[in-house]
Every structure is written in C-alpha cells, then in structure tokens.
Design an enzyme around this catalytic site. Structure first.
Site, PDB file in Angstrom:
ATOM      1  N   TYR A   1      36.721   8.549  50.638  1.00 26.83           N
ATOM      2  CA  TYR A   1      38.014   7.979  51.069  1.00 26.83           C
ATOM      3  C   TYR A   1      37.997   6.453  50.944  1.00 26.83           C
ATOM      4  O   TYR A   1      38.912   5.859  50.350  1.00 26.83           O
ATOM      5  CB  TYR A   1      38.334   8.386  52.513  1.00 26.83           C
TER       6      TYR A   1
ATOM      7  N   SER B   1      44.273   0.604  52.286  1.00 24.31           N
ATOM      8  CA  SER B   1      43.761   0.648  53.665  1.00 24.31           C
ATOM      9  C   SER B   1      42.821  -0.540  53.857  1.00 24.31           C
ATOM     10  O   SER B   1      42.307  -1.096  52.882  1.00 24.31           O
ATOM     11  CB  SER B   1      42.973   1.947  53.854  1.00 24.31           C
TER      12      SER B   1
HETATM   13  N1  LIG Z   1      46.878   6.386  59.581  1.00 26.99           N
HETATM   14  C1  LIG Z   1      45.960   5.499  59.301  1.00 26.99           C
HETATM   15  O1  LIG Z   1      45.153   5.096  60.166  1.00 26.99           O
HETATM   16  C2  LIG Z   1      45.881   4.898  57.915  1.00 26.99           C
HETATM   17  C3  LIG Z   1      45.129   3.730  57.744  1.00 26.99           C
HETATM   18  C4  LIG Z   1      45.047   3.180  56.477  1.00 26.99           C
HETATM   19  C5  LIG Z   1      45.700   3.768  55.407  1.00 26.99           C
HETATM   20  N2  LIG Z   1      46.427   4.904  55.603  1.00 26.99           N
HETATM   21  C6  LIG Z   1      47.087   5.495  54.435  1.00 26.99           C
HETATM   22  O2  LIG Z   1      48.471   5.615  54.688  1.00 26.99           O
HETATM   23  C7  LIG Z   1      49.034   6.623  53.853  1.00 26.99           C
HETATM   24  C8  LIG Z   1      49.956   7.487  54.680  1.00 26.99           C
HETATM   25  O3  LIG Z   1      49.193   8.188  55.655  1.00 26.99           O
HETATM   26  P1  LIG Z   1      49.658   8.395  57.164  1.00 26.99           P
HETATM   27  O4  LIG Z   1      48.760   7.626  58.018  1.00 26.99           O
HETATM   28  O5  LIG Z   1      51.118   8.194  57.281  1.00 26.99           O
HETATM   29  O6  LIG Z   1      49.253   9.928  57.361  1.00 26.99           O
HETATM   30  P2  LIG Z   1      50.108  11.265  57.491  1.00 26.99           P
HETATM   31  O7  LIG Z   1      51.024  11.157  58.657  1.00 26.99           O
HETATM   32  O8  LIG Z   1      49.092  12.348  57.465  1.00 26.99           O
HETATM   33  O9  LIG Z   1      50.991  11.289  56.171  1.00 26.99           O
HETATM   34  C9  LIG Z   1      50.448  11.602  54.924  1.00 26.99           C
HETATM   35  C10 LIG Z   1      51.573  11.872  53.948  1.00 26.99           C
HETATM   36  O10 LIG Z   1      50.977  12.190  52.664  1.00 26.99           O
HETATM   37  C11 LIG Z   1      51.505  13.420  52.213  1.00 26.99           C
HETATM   38  N3  LIG Z   1      50.524  14.178  51.437  1.00 26.99           N
HETATM   39  C12 LIG Z   1      49.240  14.449  51.751  1.00 26.99           C
HETATM   40  N4  LIG Z   1      48.699  15.270  50.833  1.00 26.99           N
HETATM   41  C13 LIG Z   1      49.677  15.526  49.924  1.00 26.99           C
HETATM   42  C14 LIG Z   1      49.757  16.331  48.761  1.00 26.99           C
HETATM   43  N5  LIG Z   1      48.719  17.074  48.341  1.00 26.99           N
HETATM   44  N6  LIG Z   1      50.910  16.357  48.063  1.00 26.99           N
HETATM   45  C15 LIG Z   1      51.981  15.647  48.482  1.00 26.99           C
HETATM   46  N7  LIG Z   1      51.968  14.868  49.581  1.00 26.99           N
HETATM   47  C16 LIG Z   1      50.838  14.827  50.298  1.00 26.99           C
HETATM   48  C17 LIG Z   1      51.875  14.189  53.484  1.00 26.99           C
HETATM   49  O11 LIG Z   1      52.906  15.138  53.214  1.00 26.99           O
HETATM   50  P3  LIG Z   1      52.746  16.735  53.241  1.00 26.99           P
HETATM   51  O12 LIG Z   1      51.615  17.061  54.147  1.00 26.99           O
HETATM   52  O13 LIG Z   1      54.076  17.193  53.707  1.00 26.99           O
HETATM   53  O14 LIG Z   1      52.494  17.108  51.818  1.00 26.99           O
HETATM   54  C18 LIG Z   1      52.405  13.072  54.373  1.00 26.99           C
HETATM   55  O15 LIG Z   1      53.757  12.831  54.112  1.00 26.99           O
HETATM   56  C19 LIG Z   1      47.847   7.360  53.231  1.00 26.99           C
HETATM   57  O16 LIG Z   1      47.677   6.922  51.911  1.00 26.99           O
HETATM   58  C20 LIG Z   1      46.673   6.914  54.084  1.00 26.99           C
HETATM   59  O17 LIG Z   1      45.459   6.944  53.381  1.00 26.99           O
HETATM   60  C21 LIG Z   1      46.540   5.483  56.831  1.00 26.99           C
END
Ligand SMILES: NC(=O)c1ccc[n+]([C@@H]2O[C@H](COP(=O)([O-])OP(=O)(O)OC[C@H]3O[C@@H](n4cnc5c(N)ncnc54)[C@H](OP(=O)(O)O)[C@@H]3O)[C@@H](O)[C@H]2O)c1
Length: 256
Positions: A153, A140
């Site tokens: 985080y 991130s």
């Molecule tokens: N959105 C942002 O602004 C942003 C910015 C920077 C970085 N990121 C990073 O991008 C990545 C993806 O996040 P996203 O933004 O796409 O959010 P998201 O839509 O909430 O997706 C998160 C994914 O992680 C999985 N996950 C969470 N906890 C888990 C667990 N205990 N076991 C297995 N899978 C798990 C979820 O699947 P299930 O719930 O089905 O298990 C889901 O598929 C993350 O690493 C996040 O930190 C996001």
C-alpha cells in the site's frame, strides 16, 4: 455546457465529499464505484445537479478502457479526472493473499495510470478555456516513507506521488494541472477494509469533509501537492530529515 468531473470511488469517504464539492462548484459529475446503492444515495443528495452513475469494478484488468469507452459512448468529455478509488491491506507482506495485493495494485496503480492515459488527451484538447481542468490523484502521507505491515500500500502511494509530479512538469503550458492529495489518517471505511482498526494510525483522524475540502481548493488553485492538516504536514516534513530506515521504523511503530 457544464464541464465534467469524473470521480472514482465516489460511493463513500473522501470521494463522496469531493463529488459534492465539484457538483456545487458547477461541474457535471460522472461517479464511479462498485456500490450502486451508495452512488444512488449521492445522486439523491445532489438533486438538481447533473450526476451520471457508472458501476465499475476498478480492480479488473481492462476496467479503465471499459470506463473510458462508456464515457465516450455517452458523448461525454471529461475536464477533471479524480483518481480517488483505492484501498489498503494491513499485515505481513508474505501473509496477505497475493490475489488481494494484486487487486490493490490494480486499483491503486494500474487503473489510475490507465485512466489518466485515456483521459489526458481530451483534457488537453478541450475548448473550455478558463475552467480548471486536470487530474486530482489521491495518494497519501504514506507516499513519503516505507510502511512495514502495509508494504505494498505505501509503495503504491509513493508511485502515485512520483507519477503525478512527473506529469506536472510534462503538462506545463497546456492548461492541464495535476494535483496530488496526500491525506493522513481520515475517518472513512479505509481502516475497516484494510483490517487496521486497532493500530495507532487511527488515534487522530481528520474528517473526510475536511480532507476533501483541502484537496478541492488545492486542485482549483493548481497546487502540485496538498497535505491536509497541520499535523500531517509536520510529519511529512519530519520524514524528509530522517533516514529511510528511521522513517520505516516510525511507520512500523504506528501500525501496532
Ligand atoms: N482514510 C484514510 O486514512 C486515507 C489516508 C490516505 C489516503 N487515503 C486514500 O483515499 C482514497 C479514498 O479512500 P477513503 O479513505 O475515502 O476510503 P473508503 O471510504 O473505503 O472509500 C474507498 C472508495 O474506493 C472505492 N473502491 C475501492 N475498491 C474499488 C474497486 N475495486 N472498484 C471501484 N471502486 C473501488 C470504494 O467504492 P466501492 O467499495 O463502492 O467500490 C469507495 O468509494 C483511497 O485512495 C485511499 O488510499 C485514505
């Protein structure tokens, strides 16, 4: 035989979009998350492509080993590991439940590290030369500064960046690449899960499709670090010229 990409957190957001990109460029997929219904939906959307679903809670100690064993039991090897699963928690450090922060560290740091450890040797030994192979770790822009109210985080994402950049050097000459994707605010479930919907962080967001696309292209090109979006790149550069305390103040302001 097709090369295989294993993608964690493929049930939504950035991981869902990354999965589609890898499938459409010829990789067989192994997709991992807790939500089986959403992984099934992805499989439906990718009809005609090879998609294997593994339901696994990556916040449990031992999850990485269990997942690796399931992949091996199916006689599969993995050419690309996408460590995308992750989540954030917003609030004062001492007020967020410790067990929730432990689960976050387990997913964002421990499982990511262990999966990389289990799958790397196979990637180094693969006979599929010419096929891009390696690790795409999702960090991130939070990796570049301390983050008051999301202290653990931000620190977890700094770990992912540092860990991944070290591996880039270790793996030179092996044909295995490591790319770190550092998105800024992206329109996914992330902010709902983190309880951070009312912060300024959500004022300007990229789509998960755009973010995944930049990450995918960067990985295929073997780039070291990918920061999607001009604004995010400018912010990341700006933090390099600030003191750490000034950068922490900016992050704190954005979280209000
Ligand atoms: N959105 C942002 O602004 C942003 C910015 C920077 C970085 N990121 C990073 O991008 C990545 C993806 O996040 P996203 O933004 O796409 O959010 P998201 O839509 O909430 O997706 C998160 C994914 O992680 C999985 N996950 C969470 N906890 C888990 C667990 N205990 N076991 C297995 N899978 C798990 C979820 O699947 P299930 O719930 O089905 O298990 C889901 O598929 C993350 O690493 C996040 O930190 C996001």
């Amino acid at each position: 035989m097709k090369p295989t990409a294993l993608i964690t957190g493929a049930s939504g957001g950035i991981g869902y979009e990354l999965a589609k990109l890898f499938a459409k460029s010829g990789y067989a997929l192994i997709v991992v998350a807790r939500s089986e219904d959403k992984l099934q939906q992805l499989k439906e959307e990718l009809k005609g492509h090879s998609v294997t679903i593994i339901v696994q809670d990556l916040s449990k100690p031992g999850a990485a080993e269990a997942l690796y064993n399931k992949v091996r039991e199916q006689g599969r090897t993995v050419e690309v590991l996408v460590n995308n699963a992750g989540f954030g928690l917003n609030g004062l450090f001492d007020e967020i439940l410790l067990r929730d922060q432990q689960a976050m560290m387990q997913v964002n740091i421990q499982t990511l590290t262990e999966l990389t450890h289990y799958f790397l040797p196979d990637m180094k030994n693969t006979r599929m030369n010419g096929v891009p192979r390696g690790v795409l770790n999702v960090s991130s822009v939070a990796a570049f500064q301390p983050g008051p109210r999301m202290a653990v985080y931000y620190a977890s994402k700094a770990y992912v960046l540092s860990f991944s950049e070290a591996l880039v050097e270790e793996l030179k000459g092996t044909g295995v690449t490591v790319t770190t994707l550092c998105p800024g605010a992206t329109e996914t479930k992330f902010f709902e899960t983190a309880n951070a919907q009312d912060t300024k962080l959500t004022d300007r967001m990229m789509s998960p499709k755009q973010v995944a696309n930049e990450g995918f292209v960067g990985f295929i090109k073997g780039k070291r670090v990918v920061i999607p979006g001009k604004m995010n790149r400018s912010m990341a550069i700006a933090t390099k010229f600030m003191s750490r305390s000034a950068a922490a103040k900016v992050a704190h302001y954005m979280d209000k």
